[in-house]
Design a protein around this motif. Sequence first.
Motif, short mmCIF file in Angstrom:
data_model
loop_
_atom_site.label_atom_id
_atom_site.label_comp_id
_atom_site.label_asym_id
_atom_site.label_seq_id
_atom_site.Cartn_x
_atom_site.Cartn_y
_atom_site.Cartn_z
N LYS A 189 1.02 -1.24 -0.09
CA LYS A 189 0.14 0.07 -0.06
C LYS A 189 0.92 1.08 0.04
O LYS A 189 2.06 1.29 0.64
N ASP A 190 0.40 2.10 -0.54
CA ASP A 190 1.02 3.50 -0.43
C ASP A 190 0.05 4.48 -0.65
O ASP A 190 -1.17 4.52 -0.96
N THR A 191 0.25 5.74 0.27
CA THR A 191 -0.40 7.09 0.24
C THR A 191 -0.07 8.10 -0.53
O THR A 191 1.03 8.42 -0.71
N VAL A 192 -1.17 8.54 -1.23
CA VAL A 192 -1.01 9.73 -1.85
C VAL A 192 -1.63 10.84 -1.48
O VAL A 192 -2.79 10.96 -1.13
N ASN A 193 -0.75 12.02 -1.54
CA ASN A 193 -1.46 13.41 -1.19
C ASN A 193 -2.12 14.22 -2.32
O ASN A 193 -1.28 14.27 -3.38
N ILE A 194 -3.27 14.22 -2.49
CA ILE A 194 -3.77 14.84 -3.89
C ILE A 194 -4.55 16.08 -3.24
O ILE A 194 -5.35 16.41 -2.26
N GLN A 195 -4.10 17.06 -3.98
CA GLN A 195 -4.59 18.59 -3.57
C GLN A 195 -5.59 18.76 -5.02
O GLN A 195 -5.36 18.70 -5.96
N ILE A 196 -6.61 19.63 -4.51
CA ILE A 196 -7.75 19.53 -5.43
C ILE A 196 -7.54 20.94 -5.89
O ILE A 196 -7.53 21.99 -5.03
N GLY A 197 -7.31 21.22 -7.25
CA GLY A 197 -7.27 22.23 -7.80
C GLY A 197 -8.51 23.09 -8.00
O GLY A 197 -9.52 22.56 -8.04
N ASP A 198 -8.53 24.53 -8.00
CA ASP A 198 -9.70 25.17 -8.13
C ASP A 198 -10.10 25.52 -9.44
O ASP A 198 -9.35 25.83 -10.31
N VAL A 199 -11.41 25.68 -9.77
CA VAL A 199 -12.03 26.12 -11.11
C VAL A 199 -12.94 27.05 -10.50
O VAL A 199 -13.62 27.09 -9.48
N ASN A 200 -13.54 27.99 -11.30
CA ASN A 200 -14.54 29.00 -11.07
C ASN A 200 -15.84 28.37 -11.26
O ASN A 200 -16.43 28.31 -12.44
#
Length: 310
Positions: free
Chosen positions: A89-100
């Motif tokens: 197993k491995d953990t990934v940090n996902i950042q949610i990008g912004d849209v208008n």
Amino acid sequence: MTPLRCNVVCLRCSLLSVCVYSGTSITQLQAVDPDGEPLIFGVVGEEAMRYFAVQETTGVVWLRQPLDRETKSEMQVEFSVSDSQGVVKDTVNIQIGDVNDNAPSFFNQPYAVQIPENTPVGTSVFMVNATDPDQGVGGSVLFSFQPPSPFFSIDGARGIVTVTRALDYETTTAYQLTVNATDQDKRRPLSSLTNLAITITDVQDMDPIFTNLPYSTNIMEDAPPGYEVRKITAIDQDLGRPRGIGYTFISGNTNSVFALDYISGSLKVSGQLDRENPLYSSGFTITVKVRLKPRCGGFQDDSLKSVFEL
């Protein structure tokens, strides 16, 4: 058999955009098994499984439902890969990008204000408020009136409403303005509308006026005392809270042969009329003054001349 060795997750891009719709593939997991055994990919955890799914044999990751940065801007997602010997197993940090994807939102509604009609030009009378949770230019809000108002302006950045032209209660008692709040996204600007009700209150700034002019009346010389020659009427032009009227003589009531009721404006004979009397033979030209009864301000007057012939 050689133990499983793998680079379990290698996301090509860890920044996901909320404009990605459910069912869209976003990346592909990659892993290596030195023995060449088939690998099975998966996603771990209840929350992660609500948003992400993995095609078991290819490692393609796709969205189950859209993401929303304004709800959650970052996620820790655990992926897995396994063969017949075990699971890695491995953990990934996902950042949610912004849209208008959010229009500006007004708050502290409804918007309504009362101002007196003598409010000076340049006076700030109200301020509207709106916010946008998007980032950058998509979260920057500008205000405007739709359509523009000739009597009021609004500061685009601050939402402050200012009087730009003299107001008059007797002309317009209320204004219904539509306020537009638009974000500054260049590709897909979003906007919201709301109403601002401005009520104008009356200020005592108008003189009284006589009605049913001109006044000219013929009377007989034998009209008895108490005979009503006519009724003089005047009104307060300030329509919001009109005041009472008082009537008095200024000139022309020779020998006080007429009486004028202060309240009603009823003009009556109070003395003996005689056409042969040189003072009366040419008739009477009487000047009457009307006065607004005081409330908070002072008296305001108007006058007229009434002609009566015997």
